[in-house]
Design a protein around this motif. Structure first.
Motif, PDB file in Angstrom:
ATOM      1  N   ILE A   7       0.858  -1.178   0.000  1.00  0.00           N
ATOM      2  CA  ILE A   7       0.000   0.000   0.000  1.00  0.00           C
ATOM      3  C   ILE A   7       0.898   1.233   0.000  1.00  0.00           C
ATOM      4  O   ILE A   7       1.426   1.616   1.042  1.00  0.00           O
ATOM      5  CB  ILE A   7      -0.944   0.006   1.220  1.00  0.00           C
ATOM      6  N   PRO A   8       1.134   1.839  -1.162  1.00  0.00           N
ATOM      7  CA  PRO A   8       1.971   3.046  -1.204  1.00  0.00           C
ATOM      8  C   PRO A   8       1.224   4.222  -0.573  1.00  0.00           C
ATOM      9  O   PRO A   8       0.064   4.479  -0.901  1.00  0.00           O
ATOM     10  CB  PRO A   8       2.193   3.272  -2.702  1.00  0.00           C
ATOM     11  N   LEU A  42      -5.829 -12.853   1.388  1.00  0.00           N
ATOM     12  CA  LEU A  42      -4.952 -13.338   0.327  1.00  0.00           C
ATOM     13  C   LEU A  42      -3.476 -13.229   0.665  1.00  0.00           C
ATOM     14  O   LEU A  42      -2.657 -13.895   0.039  1.00  0.00           O
ATOM     15  CB  LEU A  42      -5.198 -12.520  -0.956  1.00  0.00           C
ATOM     16  N   PHE A  43      -3.127 -12.418   1.664  1.00  0.00           N
ATOM     17  CA  PHE A  43      -1.757 -11.933   1.730  1.00  0.00           C
ATOM     18  C   PHE A  43      -0.936 -12.515   2.875  1.00  0.00           C
ATOM     19  O   PHE A  43      -1.384 -12.589   4.016  1.00  0.00           O
ATOM     20  CB  PHE A  43      -1.763 -10.408   1.837  1.00  0.00           C
ATOM     21  N   GLU A  44       0.286 -12.906   2.491  1.00  0.00           N
ATOM     22  CA  GLU A  44       1.286 -13.303   3.478  1.00  0.00           C
ATOM     23  C   GLU A  44       1.693 -12.096   4.312  1.00  0.00           C
ATOM     24  O   GLU A  44       1.868 -12.188   5.526  1.00  0.00           O
ATOM     25  CB  GLU A  44       2.513 -13.868   2.750  1.00  0.00           C
ATOM     26  N   ARG A  45       1.853 -10.954   3.638  1.00  0.00           N
ATOM     27  CA  ARG A  45       2.224  -9.700   4.302  1.00  0.00           C
ATOM     28  C   ARG A  45       1.432  -8.552   3.684  1.00  0.00           C
ATOM     29  O   ARG A  45       1.130  -8.574   2.492  1.00  0.00           O
ATOM     30  CB  ARG A  45       3.722  -9.385   4.133  1.00  0.00           C
ATOM     31  N   ILE A  46       1.103  -7.570   4.502  1.00  0.00           N
ATOM     32  CA  ILE A  46       0.567  -6.306   4.025  1.00  0.00           C
ATOM     33  C   ILE A  46       1.572  -5.238   4.431  1.00  0.00           C
ATOM     34  O   ILE A  46       1.809  -5.020   5.617  1.00  0.00           O
ATOM     35  CB  ILE A  46      -0.821  -6.012   4.622  1.00  0.00           C
ATOM     36  N   ILE A  47       2.176  -4.603   3.443  1.00  0.00           N
ATOM     37  CA  ILE A  47       3.250  -3.651   3.687  1.00  0.00           C
ATOM     38  C   ILE A  47       2.755  -2.234   3.396  1.00  0.00           C
ATOM     39  O   ILE A  47       2.220  -1.975   2.315  1.00  0.00           O
ATOM     40  CB  ILE A  47       4.477  -3.955   2.801  1.00  0.00           C
ATOM     41  N   ILE A  48       2.918  -1.351   4.344  1.00  0.00           N
ATOM     42  CA  ILE A  48       2.655   0.062   4.122  1.00  0.00           C
ATOM     43  C   ILE A  48       3.970   0.711   3.686  1.00  0.00           C
ATOM     44  O   ILE A  48       4.935   0.741   4.445  1.00  0.00           O
ATOM     45  CB  ILE A  48       2.133   0.750   5.399  1.00  0.00           C
ATOM     46  N   SER A  49       3.992   1.204   2.465  1.00  0.00           N
ATOM     47  CA  SER A  49       5.198   1.857   1.948  1.00  0.00           C
ATOM     48  C   SER A  49       5.057   3.354   2.165  1.00  0.00           C
ATOM     49  O   SER A  49       4.421   4.056   1.373  1.00  0.00           O
ATOM     50  CB  SER A  49       5.373   1.547   0.453  1.00  0.00           C
ATOM     51  N   VAL A  80       5.035   5.127  -9.009  1.00  0.00           N
ATOM     52  CA  VAL A  80       4.682   4.409  -7.782  1.00  0.00           C
ATOM     53  C   VAL A  80       5.188   2.974  -7.817  1.00  0.00           C
ATOM     54  O   VAL A  80       5.453   2.366  -6.773  1.00  0.00           O
ATOM     55  CB  VAL A  80       3.158   4.471  -7.561  1.00  0.00           C
ATOM     56  N   SER A  81       5.358   2.417  -9.028  1.00  0.00           N
ATOM     57  CA  SER A  81       5.876   1.047  -9.130  1.00  0.00           C
ATOM     58  C   SER A  81       7.268   0.937  -8.523  1.00  0.00           C
ATOM     59  O   SER A  81       7.632  -0.106  -7.956  1.00  0.00           O
ATOM     60  CB  SER A  81       5.906   0.597 -10.587  1.00  0.00           C
ATOM     61  N   LEU A 105      -2.011  -1.764  -3.880  1.00  0.00           N
ATOM     62  CA  LEU A 105      -3.310  -1.186  -3.537  1.00  0.00           C
ATOM     63  C   LEU A 105      -3.099   0.259  -3.108  1.00  0.00           C
ATOM     64  O   LEU A 105      -2.518   0.513  -2.048  1.00  0.00           O
ATOM     65  CB  LEU A 105      -3.965  -1.976  -2.399  1.00  0.00           C
ATOM     66  N   MET A 106      -3.549   1.202  -3.913  1.00  0.00           N
ATOM     67  CA  MET A 106      -3.348   2.603  -3.573  1.00  0.00           C
ATOM     68  C   MET A 106      -4.172   2.973  -2.339  1.00  0.00           C
ATOM     69  O   MET A 106      -5.331   2.585  -2.203  1.00  0.00           O
ATOM     70  CB  MET A 106      -3.729   3.493  -4.752  1.00  0.00           C
ATOM     71  N   ALA A 107      -3.559   3.748  -1.457  1.00  0.00           N
ATOM     72  CA  ALA A 107      -4.205   4.116  -0.192  1.00  0.00           C
ATOM     73  C   ALA A 107      -5.356   5.084  -0.390  1.00  0.00           C
ATOM     74  O   ALA A 107      -6.214   5.218   0.491  1.00  0.00           O
ATOM     75  CB  ALA A 107      -3.171   4.726   0.753  1.00  0.00           C
ATOM     76  N   ASN A 108      -5.382   5.766  -1.524  1.00  0.00           N
ATOM     77  CA  ASN A 108      -6.392   6.799  -1.765  1.00  0.00           C
ATOM     78  C   ASN A 108      -7.580   6.277  -2.574  1.00  0.00           C
ATOM     79  O   ASN A 108      -8.226   7.024  -3.306  1.00  0.00           O
ATOM     80  CB  ASN A 108      -5.765   7.997  -2.485  1.00  0.00           C
ATOM     81  N   ALA A 109      -7.868   4.977  -2.451  1.00  0.00           N
ATOM     82  CA  ALA A 109      -8.980   4.358  -3.177  1.00  0.00           C
ATOM     83  C   ALA A 109      -9.892   3.637  -2.178  1.00  0.00           C
ATOM     84  O   ALA A 109      -9.896   2.404  -2.100  1.00  0.00           O
ATOM     85  CB  ALA A 109      -8.455   3.387  -4.226  1.00  0.00           C
TER      86      ALA A 109
END
Length: 229
Positions: A7-8, A42-49, A80-81, A105-109
């Motif tokens: 999540i950028p 679905l996710f092994e990890r959820i990363i906040i970038s 963002v990639s 997954l964009m944070a602004n959606a």
């Protein structure tokens, strides 16, 4: 099969200050994306970038570990990639893990939900492509009739094939949206972009497709939220 969500959420937004943590219908806007990712299972990890301690603290409040901050590509110019790739490298080093797939997954959606994520991921697996972008179908805004107005007041039609045709006789057109982008991790590392070789699209309902960049987007998303509920 290990899947990571990134999540950028850069801290230095200009058009809407602190955009990624402003209130959206009772929660910080990033919380809607965090919860959708969590509920998708679905996710092994959820990363906040993120480069922001404040965004990290908000994310932690919603159950996400944030052991590191983004260490590069914090400007408003870098794609963002590239931030997502940095997050993958940081996660691999910190957790000593390797990942097969990444879902950005964009944070602004905030209107995209867990079912959208699940459907997109299933479609990605079925197509066996390396890259998949989300898109939505144009509706009342018909790009076949788009034109620009020049400085002297003259106009120029952008798609002349649509001139003189009825709307029901025109082919349907689609627009990319950044709400759910998926890639094989090794392919993303090689291409450095989600627009890698053979990329494909998956349609999302336009009512879930809004990514918020300015105040008009924010007001539109709020109206859609009320309608969706």
């Amino acid at each position: 099969m290990k899947v990571i969500a990134v999540i950028p959420a850069r801290g230095g937004s200009k058009r809407i200050p602190k955009k990624n943590i402003i209130d959206f219908m009772g929660k910080p806007i990033i919380a809607w994306t965090i919860e959708a990712a969590q509920k998708s299972k679905l996710f092994e990890r959820i990363i906040i970038s993120t480069d922001s301690l404040e965004i990290a603290e908000v994310s932690q409040h919603y159950g996400i570990e944030v052991p590191f901050l983004r260490n590069d590509k914090n400007d408003d110019i870098s794609p963002v990639s590239e931030a997502t790739l940095i997050a993958i490298h940081q996660a691999e080093a910190y957790y000593n893990e390797k990942y097969d797939f990444v879902v950005q997954l964009m944070a602004n959606a905030p209107l995209r939900d867990e079912e959208d994520i699940q459907l997109h991921f299933n479609h990605f697996l079925e197509t066996e492509k390396s890259f998949q972008l989300s898109c939505f179908k144009f509706g009342w805004m018909n790009p076949w009739w788009a034109f620009k107005i020049k400085s002297n007041g003259d106009h120029e039609w952008m798609l002349k094939d649509g001139l003189g045709k009825r709307s029901q006789d025109l082919e349907e057109l689609y627009c990319p949206t950044g709400v759910i982008w998926i890639a094989k991790v090794e392919a993303l590392k090689e291409s450095n972009t989600f627009y890698g070789p053979g990329y494909t699209f998956c349609e999302i309902n336009w009512k879930h497709a809004v990514d918020i960049d300015n105040i008009e987007d924010l007001e539109f998303a709020k109206a859609l939220f009320v309608r969706n509920k």
